[in-house]
Write a protein that holds these residues in place. Structure first.
Motif, PDB file in Angstrom:
ATOM      1  N   GLY A   1       1.651   9.560  -5.230  1.00  7.95           N
ATOM      2  CA  GLY A   1       1.970  10.857  -4.665  1.00  7.95           C
ATOM      3  C   GLY A   1       3.193  11.498  -5.292  1.00  7.95           C
TER       4      GLY A   1
ATOM      5  N   VAL B   1       0.843  -1.197   0.000  1.00  9.71           N
ATOM      6  CA  VAL B   1       0.000   0.000   0.000  1.00  9.71           C
ATOM      7  C   VAL B   1       0.879   1.248   0.000  1.00  9.71           C
ATOM      8  CG1 VAL B   1      -1.675   1.331   1.339  1.00  9.71           C
ATOM      9  CG2 VAL B   1      -2.003  -1.121   1.022  1.00  9.71           C
ATOM     10  N   ASP B   2       1.948   1.233   0.788  1.00 10.37           N
ATOM     11  CA  ASP B   2       2.876   2.377   0.801  1.00 10.37           C
ATOM     12  C   ASP B   2       3.504   2.577  -0.578  1.00 10.37           C
ATOM     13  OD1 ASP B   2       2.356   2.908   3.449  1.00 10.37           O
ATOM     14  OD2 ASP B   2       4.127   1.823   4.190  1.00 10.37           O
TER      15      ASP B   2
ATOM     16  N   MET C   1       0.810   4.183  -2.738  1.00  7.71           N
ATOM     17  CA  MET C   1       0.604   5.583  -2.350  1.00  7.71           C
ATOM     18  C   MET C   1       1.802   6.435  -2.761  1.00  7.71           C
ATOM     19  SD  MET C   1      -2.358   5.862  -0.976  1.00  7.71           S
ATOM     20  CE  MET C   1      -2.341   7.337   0.005  1.00  7.71           C
TER      21      MET C   1
ATOM     22  N   ALA D   1      -6.592   2.231   2.446  1.00  2.00           N
ATOM     23  CA  ALA D   1      -5.531   2.818   1.626  1.00  2.00           C
ATOM     24  C   ALA D   1      -5.974   2.961   0.173  1.00  2.00           C
ATOM     25  CB  ALA D   1      -4.278   1.964   1.703  1.00  2.00           C
TER      26      ALA D   1
ATOM     27  N   LYS E   1      -8.156   5.864  -0.227  1.00  2.00           N
ATOM     28  CA  LYS E   1      -7.367   7.098  -0.297  1.00  2.00           C
ATOM     29  C   LYS E   1      -6.802   7.291  -1.700  1.00  2.00           C
ATOM     30  CE  LYS E   1      -5.900   7.065   4.529  1.00  2.00           C
ATOM     31  NZ  LYS E   1      -4.749   6.899   5.436  1.00  2.00           N
ATOM     32  N   ILE E   2      -6.335   6.199  -2.309  1.00  2.00           N
ATOM     33  CA  ILE E   2      -5.811   6.280  -3.668  1.00  2.00           C
ATOM     34  C   ILE E   2      -6.916   6.712  -4.625  1.00  2.00           C
ATOM     35  CG2 ILE E   2      -4.912   4.909  -5.603  1.00  2.00           C
ATOM     36  CD1 ILE E   2      -3.431   3.210  -3.507  1.00  2.00           C
TER      37      ILE E   2
ATOM     38  N   LEU F   1      -7.606  10.312  -4.201  1.00  2.00           N
ATOM     39  CA  LEU F   1      -6.525  11.109  -4.782  1.00  2.00           C
ATOM     40  C   LEU F   1      -6.693  11.197  -6.304  1.00  2.00           C
ATOM     41  CD1 LEU F   1      -3.768  12.540  -4.404  1.00  2.00           C
ATOM     42  CD2 LEU F   1      -2.710  10.304  -4.730  1.00  2.00           C
TER      43      LEU F   1
ATOM     44  N   ARG G   1       1.935   9.167 -11.871  1.00  2.00           N
ATOM     45  CA  ARG G   1       0.664   8.691 -12.404  1.00  2.00           C
ATOM     46  C   ARG G   1       0.666   8.778 -13.920  1.00  2.00           C
ATOM     47  NH1 ARG G   1      -0.457  12.089  -8.408  1.00  2.00           N
ATOM     48  NH2 ARG G   1      -0.871  13.776  -9.862  1.00  2.00           N
TER      49      ARG G   1
END
Length: 189
Positions: free
Chosen positions: A21, A13-14, A17, A178, A181-182, A185, A25
């Motif tokens: 971040g 997950v980190d 992310m 998570a 959250k993605i 985002l 992308r």
């Protein structure tokens, strides 16, 4: 999938992310998204036309002709294709959104991520099973019209069951928060 530890899932997950971040992308083109999202609905529409042909030929055995089929299709045979097209449009729109989220991740990350590769395997197995059932139903439509009607029903069931399985696996892995959250985002982008 082998048993994973919470630390492995957290590290994955980190990784997801961190990649999103860090402005890594990818922005997929509308054409590639449309192409990927339309495969299953078009496949189901072709099977619906095939089911209609098989049903017509089996029902009008001795009197079957191309002109007769066109007349049958214009009068009542188009219903099945229209139902499949309606369900296919819904599946297309929902799949488009899912593909958008998936394709925003860089391809090397999609291959490295334990969570994404596991979810991909689940989706592939579901698609193979349901497409096989759609083909079988289409071929059996000469026996009963209910088999022809199973094609659009199976397309809708494929979407619903795949969504349930993916959600269940995300929650099982503890990555739901998570990935939410993605998703948020990506929506902000």
């Amino acid at each position: 999938m082998a048993n994973l530890t919470a630390a492995q899932v957290e590290a994955d997950v980190d990784l997801l992310m961190g990649c999103l971040g860090a402005n890594h992308r990818e922005i997929p083109s509308a054409a590639s998204l449309s192409k990927r999202s339309s495969i299953l609905p078009l496949f189901a529409a072709v099977l619906s036309v095939l089911s209609t042909i098989i049903f017509y030929v089996s029902y009008y055995k001795d009197d079957a002709s191309i002109a007769g089929f066109l007349n049958f299709f214009a009068s009542e045979g188009w219903y099945l294709v229209a139902i499949t097209a309606g369900i296919g449009l819904f599946v297309f729109l929902m799949t488009y959104n899912n593909q958008l989220t998936y394709l925003c991740l860089p391809s090397n990350l999609r291959n490295e991520s334990l969570i994404i590769s596991h979810i991909g395997k689940i989706v592939r197995k579901s698609v193979i099973i349901f497409c096989s059932l759609m083909i079988l139903s289409s071929l059996l439509s000469g026996v009963s019209v209910w088999f022809a009607l199973a094609v659009p029903a199976l397309l809708l069931m494929l979407f619903v069951i795949t969504s349930i399985l993916v959600s269940a696996e995300i929650n099982r892995l503890g990555a739901g928060l998570a990935l939410e959250k993605i998703s948020n985002l990506i929506k902000k982008i």
